[in-house]
Scaffold this motif. Structure first.
Motif, PDB file in Angstrom:
ATOM      1  N   THR A  57       0.710  -0.907   0.208  1.00  0.00           N
ATOM      2  CA  THR A  57       0.193   0.450   0.059  1.00  0.00           C
ATOM      3  C   THR A  57       1.088   1.057  -0.027  1.00  0.00           C
ATOM      4  OG1 THR A  57       0.374   0.143   2.609  1.00  0.00           O
ATOM      5  CG2 THR A  57      -1.961  -1.361   1.095  1.00  0.00           C
ATOM      6  N   MET A  58       0.162   2.251  -0.297  1.00  0.00           N
ATOM      7  CA  MET A  58       0.552   3.939   0.318  1.00  0.00           C
ATOM      8  C   MET A  58       0.809   4.001   0.887  1.00  0.00           C
ATOM      9  SD  MET A  58       2.403   3.980  -2.618  1.00  0.00           S
ATOM     10  CE  MET A  58       3.409   5.624  -2.571  1.00  0.00           C
ATOM     11  N   GLU A  59       1.835   4.646   1.712  1.00  0.00           N
ATOM     12  CA  GLU A  59       1.789   4.815   3.257  1.00  0.00           C
ATOM     13  C   GLU A  59       0.032   6.195   4.065  1.00  0.00           C
ATOM     14  OE1 GLU A  59       3.307   7.525   6.707  1.00  0.00           O
ATOM     15  OE2 GLU A  59       5.091   6.303   5.439  1.00  0.00           O
ATOM     16  N   GLU A  60      -0.321   6.391   2.471  1.00  0.00           N
ATOM     17  CA  GLU A  60      -1.416   7.438   3.283  1.00  0.00           C
ATOM     18  C   GLU A  60      -2.585   6.709   3.555  1.00  0.00           C
ATOM     19  OE1 GLU A  60      -1.190  12.356   1.585  1.00  0.00           O
ATOM     20  OE2 GLU A  60      -0.966  10.910  -0.057  1.00  0.00           O
ATOM     21  N   LYS A  61      -2.504   5.370   2.678  1.00  0.00           N
ATOM     22  CA  LYS A  61      -3.358   5.303   2.468  1.00  0.00           C
ATOM     23  C   LYS A  61      -3.952   4.288   3.734  1.00  0.00           C
ATOM     24  CE  LYS A  61      -7.079   2.260  -0.810  1.00  0.00           C
ATOM     25  NZ  LYS A  61      -7.759   3.492  -0.612  1.00  0.00           N
ATOM     26  N   LYS A  62      -2.966   3.754   3.487  1.00  0.00           N
ATOM     27  CA  LYS A  62      -2.235   2.931   4.974  1.00  0.00           C
ATOM     28  C   LYS A  62      -2.844   3.755   6.721  1.00  0.00           C
ATOM     29  CE  LYS A  62       0.636  -0.872   6.872  1.00  0.00           C
ATOM     30  NZ  LYS A  62       1.710   0.197   7.998  1.00  0.00           N
ATOM     31  N   ALA A  63      -2.491   4.243   5.973  1.00  0.00           N
ATOM     32  CA  ALA A  63      -1.772   4.698   7.339  1.00  0.00           C
ATOM     33  C   ALA A  63      -2.599   5.509   7.893  1.00  0.00           C
ATOM     34  CB  ALA A  63      -0.669   5.716   7.615  1.00  0.00           C
ATOM     35  N   ALA A  64      -4.230   6.044   7.263  1.00  0.00           N
ATOM     36  CA  ALA A  64      -4.744   7.297   7.943  1.00  0.00           C
ATOM     37  C   ALA A  64      -5.819   6.624   8.626  1.00  0.00           C
ATOM     38  CB  ALA A  64      -5.671   7.883   6.194  1.00  0.00           C
ATOM     39  N   PRO A  65      -6.264   5.934   8.992  1.00  0.00           N
ATOM     40  CA  PRO A  65      -7.331   5.468   9.852  1.00  0.00           C
ATOM     41  C   PRO A  65      -6.337   5.543  11.181  1.00  0.00           C
ATOM     42  CG  PRO A  65      -7.343   3.485   8.620  1.00  0.00           C
ATOM     43  CD  PRO A  65      -6.386   4.511   8.038  1.00  0.00           C
ATOM     44  N   SER A  66      -5.235   4.928  11.062  1.00  0.00           N
ATOM     45  CA  SER A  66      -3.951   4.645  12.291  1.00  0.00           C
ATOM     46  C   SER A  66      -3.115   5.739  12.330  1.00  0.00           C
ATOM     47  CB  SER A  66      -3.732   3.553  12.606  1.00  0.00           C
ATOM     48  OG  SER A  66      -3.301   3.081  11.437  1.00  0.00           O
ATOM     49  N   ALA A  67      -2.573   6.875  11.888  1.00  0.00           N
ATOM     50  CA  ALA A  67      -1.742   7.909  12.193  1.00  0.00           C
ATOM     51  C   ALA A  67      -2.139   8.302  13.177  1.00  0.00           C
ATOM     52  CB  ALA A  67      -2.087   8.298  10.459  1.00  0.00           C
ATOM     53  N   GLU A  68      -3.570   9.173  13.619  1.00  0.00           N
ATOM     54  CA  GLU A  68      -3.460   9.648  14.759  1.00  0.00           C
ATOM     55  C   GLU A  68      -3.778   8.119  16.074  1.00  0.00           C
ATOM     56  OE1 GLU A  68      -6.791  12.505  14.116  1.00  0.00           O
ATOM     57  OE2 GLU A  68      -5.302  13.815  13.306  1.00  0.00           O
ATOM     58  N   VAL A  69      -3.530   7.888  16.303  1.00  0.00           N
ATOM     59  CA  VAL A  69      -3.378   7.681  17.324  1.00  0.00           C
ATOM     60  C   VAL A  69      -4.158   7.799  18.384  1.00  0.00           C
ATOM     61  CG1 VAL A  69      -2.272   5.198  19.027  1.00  0.00           C
ATOM     62  CG2 VAL A  69      -1.028   6.322  17.245  1.00  0.00           C
ATOM     63  N   GLN A  70      -5.524   6.471  18.321  1.00  0.00           N
ATOM     64  CA  GLN A  70      -6.298   6.904  19.255  1.00  0.00           C
ATOM     65  C   GLN A  70      -7.689   5.469  19.463  1.00  0.00           C
ATOM     66  OE1 GLN A  70      -9.020  10.292  19.129  1.00  0.00           O
ATOM     67  NE2 GLN A  70      -8.957  10.127  21.514  1.00  0.00           N
ATOM     68  N   HIS A  71      -7.250   4.602  20.387  1.00  0.00           N
ATOM     69  CA  HIS A  71      -8.015   3.533  20.483  1.00  0.00           C
ATOM     70  C   HIS A  71      -9.544   3.664  21.435  1.00  0.00           C
ATOM     71  CE1 HIS A  71      -4.614   0.988  21.013  1.00  0.00           C
ATOM     72  NE2 HIS A  71      -4.397   2.126  19.869  1.00  0.00           N
ATOM     73  N   THR A  72      -9.661   5.165  22.438  1.00  0.00           N
ATOM     74  CA  THR A  72     -10.489   5.019  22.907  1.00  0.00           C
ATOM     75  C   THR A  72     -12.426   5.624  21.370  1.00  0.00           C
ATOM     76  OG1 THR A  72      -9.868   6.474  24.525  1.00  0.00           O
ATOM     77  CG2 THR A  72     -11.917   6.817  25.064  1.00  0.00           C
ATOM     78  N   ASP A 100       6.586   5.018  10.001  1.00  0.00           N
ATOM     79  CA  ASP A 100       4.679   5.380   9.891  1.00  0.00           C
ATOM     80  C   ASP A 100       5.691   7.366  10.425  1.00  0.00           C
ATOM     81  OD1 ASP A 100       4.362   2.871   8.451  1.00  0.00           O
ATOM     82  OD2 ASP A 100       3.828   2.916  10.538  1.00  0.00           O
ATOM     83  N   GLU A 101       4.601   7.748  10.061  1.00  0.00           N
ATOM     84  CA  GLU A 101       4.044   8.923  10.699  1.00  0.00           C
ATOM     85  C   GLU A 101       2.941   8.167  11.498  1.00  0.00           C
ATOM     86  OE1 GLU A 101       3.553  12.353   8.699  1.00  0.00           O
ATOM     87  OE2 GLU A 101       4.990  12.239   7.036  1.00  0.00           O
ATOM     88  N   SER A 102       2.823   8.991  13.088  1.00  0.00           N
ATOM     89  CA  SER A 102       2.472   8.550  14.203  1.00  0.00           C
ATOM     90  C   SER A 102       1.758   9.770  14.356  1.00  0.00           C
ATOM     91  CB  SER A 102       2.421   7.653  14.351  1.00  0.00           C
ATOM     92  OG  SER A 102       1.856   7.352  15.431  1.00  0.00           O
ATOM     93  N   THR A 103       0.657  10.337  15.593  1.00  0.00           N
ATOM     94  CA  THR A 103       0.529  11.399  16.030  1.00  0.00           C
ATOM     95  C   THR A 103      -0.700  10.968  17.060  1.00  0.00           C
ATOM     96  OG1 THR A 103      -0.234  12.861  14.403  1.00  0.00           O
ATOM     97  CG2 THR A 103      -0.675  13.708  16.416  1.00  0.00           C
ATOM     98  N   LEU A 104      -0.181  10.915  18.095  1.00  0.00           N
ATOM     99  CA  LEU A 104      -0.627  10.614  19.515  1.00  0.00           C
ATOM    100  C   LEU A 104      -1.747  11.046  20.209  1.00  0.00           C
ATOM    101  CD1 LEU A 104      -0.278   8.154  21.500  1.00  0.00           C
ATOM    102  CD2 LEU A 104       1.050   9.375  23.366  1.00  0.00           C
ATOM    103  N   VAL A 105      -3.156  11.139  20.027  1.00  0.00           N
ATOM    104  CA  VAL A 105      -4.144  12.131  20.019  1.00  0.00           C
ATOM    105  C   VAL A 105      -4.930  11.621  20.712  1.00  0.00           C
ATOM    106  CG1 VAL A 105      -4.181  13.108  17.766  1.00  0.00           C
ATOM    107  CG2 VAL A 105      -5.448  10.863  18.121  1.00  0.00           C
ATOM    108  N   GLY A 106      -5.089  10.635  21.907  1.00  0.00           N
ATOM    109  CA  GLY A 106      -5.113  10.284  23.266  1.00  0.00           C
ATOM    110  C   GLY A 106      -5.129  10.510  24.342  1.00  0.00           C
ATOM    111  N   ASP A 107      -5.940  10.349  25.123  1.00  0.00           N
ATOM    112  CA  ASP A 107      -5.663  11.235  27.069  1.00  0.00           C
ATOM    113  C   ASP A 107      -4.367  10.617  27.327  1.00  0.00           C
ATOM    114  OD1 ASP A 107      -5.752  12.193  28.832  1.00  0.00           O
ATOM    115  OD2 ASP A 107      -7.447  10.403  29.649  1.00  0.00           O
ATOM    116  N   SER A 108      -3.508  12.012  27.377  1.00  0.00           N
ATOM    117  CA  SER A 108      -2.143  11.458  27.644  1.00  0.00           C
ATOM    118  C   SER A 108      -2.035  11.618  29.738  1.00  0.00           C
ATOM    119  CB  SER A 108      -1.365  12.250  27.216  1.00  0.00           C
ATOM    120  OG  SER A 108      -1.425  13.842  27.018  1.00  0.00           O
ATOM    121  N   ASP A 109      -3.319  12.071  29.979  1.00  0.00           N
ATOM    122  CA  ASP A 109      -2.826  12.137  31.896  1.00  0.00           C
ATOM    123  C   ASP A 109      -2.712  11.290  32.464  1.00  0.00           C
ATOM    124  OD1 ASP A 109      -3.995  14.691  30.916  1.00  0.00           O
ATOM    125  OD2 ASP A 109      -6.481  13.904  32.239  1.00  0.00           O
TER     126      ASP A 109
END
Ligand code: SF4
Length: 479
Positions: A78-93, A149-158
């Protein structure tokens, strides 16, 4: 964002003349969202349409070949943009959960009515679960960055602290060591992070998310991070890991020659790395013969209630008659009624004492759950026979601590007490290393108080203090 090609399938190991393997590739192209190929010259080309018996169709916009024979295809990916789109922003909640989830499978495999009974109650998230989610998000983020991969952590970091940072580093090291191990025997083995695994061919609507999956020829590896520290989790015969493995096999098993599955549970806060291996034949037999029939009952809420250690996190536990009966069963009764008597401990038989002590921890927890449930219900207006809601005891409190301190200082007294920080707070203040350097010699861990536990407990048994063990015989002639 620049697009980067991510290879997912090694085409050189696939026999495209075999109809089954080719059908497996088609299935994987759909399930894994494969969009591109890398050809034998290293050019990346977009796939267009279905494979035929000899070639891959390409979309080159009129530039370059329209089809490529399989022998010229190096990898599918896959191309990264397509593959990473759902998970590049890491949030499991907020992730969806299946009714018959892999994580609750130990429960519904043993007690098939449980999932439908649990569905009556809200699925509230505990602090421990929220902390676990934060740890998984951080772990995923680190793994993605480490793997380019590029990745941004957007979950609750408290929840993120030095301890979690260190434990997730350990997890990442462990995953990378497993990847290196797999690549020794299968160089094309690749790592899939937070892979959605569909095992709906075994369990109705069954799916889950594998924390880390290593796919290659020979042995496939499924890795699960457990951030809890309440109960040590074993990978041996673990149905959650096995269901993930069945999902992974459905997705990749036709493409790779997988004959064994290695399942690794990494539980860093208990220093627990548990590993189990199973052949693909044995695993698929278990799925077919054990899981599918039980899942058929569970999805319809059928079967018998069956209480056991799997009840621990069941939302129906406070109301469950089977669990209540199990907890009350070891207690002596005065008659045939289920109401237990409370005889003096010294009047109990050894068997009764052993039985009650073995269950006391679970009984206390269950009693607390029932009390909390009843209180919540009463607060919502429900009434129970013989019970009423009253105001509990309370203690006096300062309304404003700053004003209290100022008022006391005016009297010439010091309102504060000086207190040394506890070990946990001091470790946080200094950091683990400095704590060890500065205070290592000043910290002592005394022997724990003797505790009675079931024989299955891992701790070695203490020798009881008897006259024989306390008083040693004197040596020599005149003893
Ligand atoms: S508490 Fe135990 S026995 Fe009761 S429904 Fe839940 S898993 Fe089944």
């Amino acid at each position: 964002m620049a697009e980067v090609y991510v290879p997912l399938l090694d085409a050189t190991s696939i026999d495209f003349t075999n109809d089954d393997e080719r059908a497996g590739v088609e299935k994987t192209i759909t399930q894994a969202g494969i969009t591109h190929i890398e050809d034998d010259r290293g050019d990346i080309r977009k796939i267009f349409g279905r494979l035929n018996k000899k070639t891959v169709p390409l979309n080159n916009g009129g530039d370059g070949p329209q089809r490529l024979t399989f022998d010229k295809v190096k990898t599918f990916g896959t191309m990264e943009e397509k593959k990473a789109a759902p998970s590049a922003e890491v949030q499991h909640t907020g992730r969806a959960h299946a009714v018959l989830s892999a994580s609750s499978s130990h429960r519904w495999l043993n007690c098939t009515p449980a999932p439908q009974l649990e569905a009556q109650y809200p699925d509230s998230e505990s602090d421990a679960a929220a902390e676990g989610t934060a740890a998984h998000e951080l772990a995923e983020h680190k793994l993605r960055l480490l793997n380019g991969d590029e990745s941004t952590l957007v979950g609750d970091s408290d929840w993120i602290n030095e301890e979690m940072d260190s434990y997730t580093d350990d997890y990442v090291d462990n995953v990378m060591a497993e990847l290196a191990r797999a690549q020794e025997s299968s160089p094309a083995a690749f790592l899939a992070i937070e892979q959605r695994l569909d095992f709906s061919h075994i369990v109705p609507d069954g799916f889950g998310t594998g924390d880390a999956l290593i796919v290659g020829d020979g042995t496939m590896t499924v890795i699960d991070l457990k951030y809890g520290k309440g109960v040590e989790v074993s990978a041996v015969g673990n149905p959650q890991m096995r269901l993930y493995a069945l999902g992974a096999l459905a997705q990749f098993g036709m493409i790779y020659n997988v004959d064994r599955v290695r399942m690794v549970i990494f539980q860093p806060r208990l220093n627990n790395v548990s590993v189990d291996e199973i052949s693909v034949d044995e695993l698929t037999k278990w799925g077919r013969e054990v899981v599918t029939p039980r899942a058929g009952l569970a999805i319809n809420g059928e079967g018998e209630l069956n209480a056991g250690e799997w009840c621990r996190f069941c939302r129906h536990a406070p109301q469950c008659p089977a669990l209540a009966a199990q907890y009350l069963e070891p207690l002596p009764k005065e008659s045939d009624e289920v109401t237990p008597a409370a005889p003096a401990p010294e009047t109990l038989t050894d068997d009764q004492v052993a039985n009650i002590v073995s269950w006391s921890g679970e009984i206390k927890k269950w009693l607390s759950k029932v009390e909390k449930f009843a209180l919540d219900e009463a607060n919502n207006g429900h009434s129970y026979p013989g019970l009423k809601l009253v105001e509990g005891r309370s203690v006096r409190r300062y309304t404003d601590e700053g004003k209290v301190a100022a008022a006391v200082e005016k009297t010439g007294h010091n309102p504060y007490e000086k207190k040394l920080l506890g070990i946990t707070a001091m470790t946080k203040l200094l950091g683990k290393k400095q704590f060890q350097d500065v205070l290592g010699d000043l910290v002592h861990k005394p022997a724990g108080k003797p505790t009675l536990v079931p024989e299955s407990d891992k701790r070695p048994a203490l020798q009881a203090a008897t006259p024989e063990t306390v008083f040693q015989p004197l040596g020599g002639k005149n003893q």
